[in-house]
Design an enzyme around this catalytic site. Structure first.
Site, PDB file in Angstrom:
ATOM      1  N   ASN A 282       0.821  -1.139  -0.018  1.00 12.08           N
ATOM      2  CA  ASN A 282      -0.023  -0.006  -0.040  1.00 12.08           C
ATOM      3  C   ASN A 282       0.878   1.198   0.141  1.00 12.08           C
ATOM      4  OD1 ASN A 282      -2.710   1.902   1.067  1.00 12.08           O
ATOM      5  ND2 ASN A 282      -0.795   2.007   2.862  1.00 12.08           N
TER       6      ASN A 282
ATOM      7  N   TYR B 271       2.748  10.591 -11.209  1.00 12.27           N
ATOM      8  CA  TYR B 271       1.850   9.796 -10.208  1.00 12.27           C
ATOM      9  C   TYR B 271       1.072   8.659 -10.911  1.00 12.27           C
ATOM     10  CZ  TYR B 271      -1.441   8.234  -6.607  1.00 12.27           C
ATOM     11  OH  TYR B 271      -2.241   7.437  -5.686  1.00 12.27           O
TER      12      TYR B 271
ATOM     13  N   GLY C 292     -10.807   6.086  -5.832  1.00 14.51           N
ATOM     14  CA  GLY C 292     -10.811   7.444  -6.404  1.00 14.51           C
ATOM     15  C   GLY C 292     -10.581   8.110  -5.123  1.00 14.51           C
TER      16      GLY C 292
END
Ligand code: NDP
Ligand code: 8X3
Length: 247
Positions: A81, A147, A178
């Site tokens: 993560n 990114y 999102g």
């Protein structure tokens, strides 16, 4: 449903946001959780909410340190993560040093964690590896260049892992949210909290708990089920560029 009782789970980026919530929810579901990040005080805060967890202070960009710390662990579940964005400058105005940091964390870091942890899962011929992708790995947006490129790379790694490790017994999942209200925007805008707050103004964004719930749901499906891709949006977000805000 697959039980997580006594499973050993690793969560990178467990000091904040999605990683912290995921660690807490995995612990509640019975897993023993290894919490990875660089900020020890914040990792300790997560640890206090995760009975039976341990902390490893680690920078995922450091391949040797990651290998040394994580390869001895007999893991069952990895939540890959840790990640960040820096800036939202148009491509020609971006800062190459910041680009390197973002690529090194979101791509090399994810790879380092995979390299150190997948052999344990392969050995026991079962386990889960969850990537934190993003809708930025499916769509691009102005100012998102590097990114978005890294999250597209994460999606490519998820797809390739499925192929390269077909038949290994390891289940791969990518969870692609999102906008989620975490420290993400504060980090992206280098500590400018007003600018970070504006990202979520007039919108009810996803919470870290929303994403953690999706992760726990995916990894607790019966052994014959592999949830591959979860794309989740705030109800007010139609795409990376279309957000309906309350006035
Ligand atoms: P946060 O900023 O709240 O958390 C990021 C975490 O990553 C922190 O725990 C941080 O820990 C860790 N991290 C960053 N760099 C490193 C490093 N070099 N080594 C180890 N750990 C590191 O953001 P989120 O919770 O939102 O982000 C988590 C993931 O979710 C990221 O991959 C992000 O791209 C993704 N995501 C976020 C979305 C959002 O809108 N928030 C939407 C879609 C995806 P520490 O500082 O202790 O090292
Ligand atoms: C974070 C979501 O849309 O800000 O991955 O890139 S977005």
């Amino acid at each position: 449903m697959t039980s997580l009782t006594d499973r050993l789970a690793l969560v990178t980026g467990a000091s904040s946001g999605i990683g912290a919530s995921t660690a807490v929810q995995l612990a509640r579901a019975g897993a023993r959780v290894v919490l990875v990040g660089r900020d020890r005080p914040r990792l300790e805060q997560t640890r206090s909410r995760c009975p039976g967890s341990t902390v490893i202070e680690l920078d995922v960009r450091d391949a040797r340190a990651v290998e040394r710390a994580l390869s001895p662990l007999d893991l069952d579940l990895i939540v890959n993560n840790a990640g960040l964005a820096l800036g939202s400058d148009k491509l020609p105005e971006g800062d190459p040093e910041e680009w390197s940091t973002v690529v090194a964390t979101n791509v090399n870091g994810v790879l380092n964690v995979m390299h150190a942890t997948l052999p344990a899962l392969v050995k026991k011929q079962r386990g889960d590896h969850v990537f934190l992708g993003s809708v930025a790995g499916r769509q691009v947006y102005p100012g998102g260049s590097v990114y978005c490129a890294t999250k597209h790379a994460v999606r490519a790694l998820y797809e390739t892992a499925r192929l390269d490790m077909a038949g290994s017994g390891v289940r791969f999942t990518t969870v692609d949210p999102g906008m989620v209200q975490t420290d993400f925007s504060r980090v992206r805008f280098r500590g400018d909290t007003a600018r970070a707050a504006a990202v979520y103004q007039g919108v009810t964004p996803l919470t870290p708990d929303d994403v953690a719930e999706a992760i726990v749901w995916a990894v607790t499906r019966p052994a014959h089920v592999n949830i591959g891709e979860i794309v989740m949006w705030a109800a007010a977000q139609a795409s990376t560029t279309v957000v309906t805000r309350r006035t």
